[in-house]
Design an enzyme around this catalytic site. Structure first.
Site, PDB file in Angstrom:
ATOM      1  N   GLY A 188       0.838  -1.191   0.000  1.00  0.00           N
ATOM      2  CA  GLY A 188       0.000   0.000   0.000  1.00  0.00           C
ATOM      3  C   GLY A 188       0.874   1.242   0.000  1.00  0.00           C
ATOM      4  N   GLN A 219       3.229   9.876   0.807  1.00  0.00           N
ATOM      5  CA  GLN A 219       4.498   9.157   0.991  1.00  0.00           C
ATOM      6  C   GLN A 219       5.489   9.407  -0.146  1.00  0.00           C
ATOM      7  OE1 GLN A 219       2.380   5.251   2.029  1.00  0.00           O
ATOM      8  NE2 GLN A 219       4.267   5.153   3.224  1.00  0.00           N
ATOM      9  N   CYS A 231       5.515  -0.099   7.310  1.00  0.00           N
ATOM     10  CA  CYS A 231       5.194   1.071   6.496  1.00  0.00           C
ATOM     11  C   CYS A 231       6.435   1.448   5.706  1.00  0.00           C
ATOM     12  CB  CYS A 231       4.772   2.221   7.418  1.00  0.00           C
ATOM     13  SG  CYS A 231       4.350   3.728   6.520  1.00  0.00           S
ATOM     14  N   LEU A 232       6.262   1.737   4.420  1.00  0.00           N
ATOM     15  CA  LEU A 232       7.411   2.093   3.585  1.00  0.00           C
ATOM     16  C   LEU A 232       8.075   3.387   4.070  1.00  0.00           C
ATOM     17  CD1 LEU A 232       6.010   1.196   0.044  1.00  0.00           C
ATOM     18  CD2 LEU A 232       7.646  -0.107   1.419  1.00  0.00           C
ATOM     19  N   HIS A 278      -4.883   1.584   7.138  1.00  0.00           N
ATOM     20  CA  HIS A 278      -3.520   2.108   7.289  1.00  0.00           C
ATOM     21  C   HIS A 278      -3.292   3.261   6.302  1.00  0.00           C
ATOM     22  CE1 HIS A 278       1.024   1.321   7.739  1.00  0.00           C
ATOM     23  NE2 HIS A 278       0.948   2.153   6.728  1.00  0.00           N
ATOM     24  N   GLU A 279      -3.723   3.064   5.049  1.00  0.00           N
ATOM     25  CA  GLU A 279      -3.493   4.094   4.020  1.00  0.00           C
ATOM     26  C   GLU A 279      -4.375   5.320   4.237  1.00  0.00           C
ATOM     27  OE1 GLU A 279      -0.838   3.752   2.413  1.00  0.00           O
ATOM     28  OE2 GLU A 279      -0.632   1.644   2.980  1.00  0.00           O
ATOM     29  N   HIS A 294      -2.844   7.596   6.637  1.00  0.00           N
ATOM     30  CA  HIS A 294      -1.789   8.453   6.073  1.00  0.00           C
ATOM     31  C   HIS A 294      -2.360   9.782   5.577  1.00  0.00           C
ATOM     32  CE1 HIS A 294       2.028   6.349   6.065  1.00  0.00           C
ATOM     33  NE2 HIS A 294       1.494   5.234   5.585  1.00  0.00           N
TER      34      HIS A 294
HETATM   35 NI    NI Z   1       2.321   3.309   5.618  1.00  0.00          NI
END
Ligand code: NI
Length: 179
Positions: free
Chosen positions: A46, A51, A101-102, A143-144, A147
């Protein structure tokens, strides 16, 4: 399509709420294409616009994705893009998942979230859609969407653990040795 750099902690942009998308056009579809390229390359399941330093309310996901070097080989891709996503209903039942998380590389923690959600969003043609998500997809969507509100999965863990991971990333950003 292009892979774009992913921002990481402690970049303050990660805490900024993203702005709603006002028009679904080719420029936005190019952004979404770049987001998929960036997510698959990472690899991740995701990614939110913020991000890659584009604070607009757009998220991409593929909960089926596994990297090619895993034993079972590469699963068929199931790319999902959501524009202006809104979670309009959720189950009382919760599910726990070891999240990563990236933007917080190499840190994982178990987070509990509703097991089933209903999300309303625009697709890449600008059409309104509603989808019931469960299992890992429910976790990824939540989660997204977080963000987009400047929220990170570490906000759900203990303050002690959160402070520790934030401190580690601040040190790393300064080029200090991480203990
Ligand atoms: Ni994330």
């Amino acid at each position: 399509m292009t892979k774009r750099p992913i921002i990481t902690l402690p970049d303050p942009l990660l805490r900024k709420p993203s702005a709603p998308v006002e028009r679904v056009d080719d420029e936005l579809r190019t952004l979404i294409g770049d987001m998929f390229d960036t997510m698959y390359d990472a690899p991740g399941i995701g990614l939110a616009g913020v991000q890659i330093a584009v604070p607009r309310r757009v998220i991409v996901m593929d909960a089926s994705y596994r990297s090619a070097d895993e034993e079972e080989g590469e699963a068929p891709k199931e790319p999902i893009a959501m524009i202006n996503p809104q979670i309009v209903a959720h189950s009382d039942e919760m599910r726990a998942h070891e999240e990563g998380c990236l933007s917080i590389p190499e840190f994982f923690a178990e987070v509990e979230r509703p097991a089933r959600i209903t999300v309303r969003y625009l697709d890449t043609e600008g059409q309104e859609q509603e989808r019931v998500c469960e299992d890992i997809l429910a976790t990824v969507v939540q989660h997204e969407v977080d963000h987009l509100d400047g929220k990170l999965f570490i906000d759900y863990i203990s303050r002690l653990k959160r402070d520790r991971v934030i401190k580690k990333f601040i040190k790393a950003a300064k080029g200090e040795v991480v203990a």
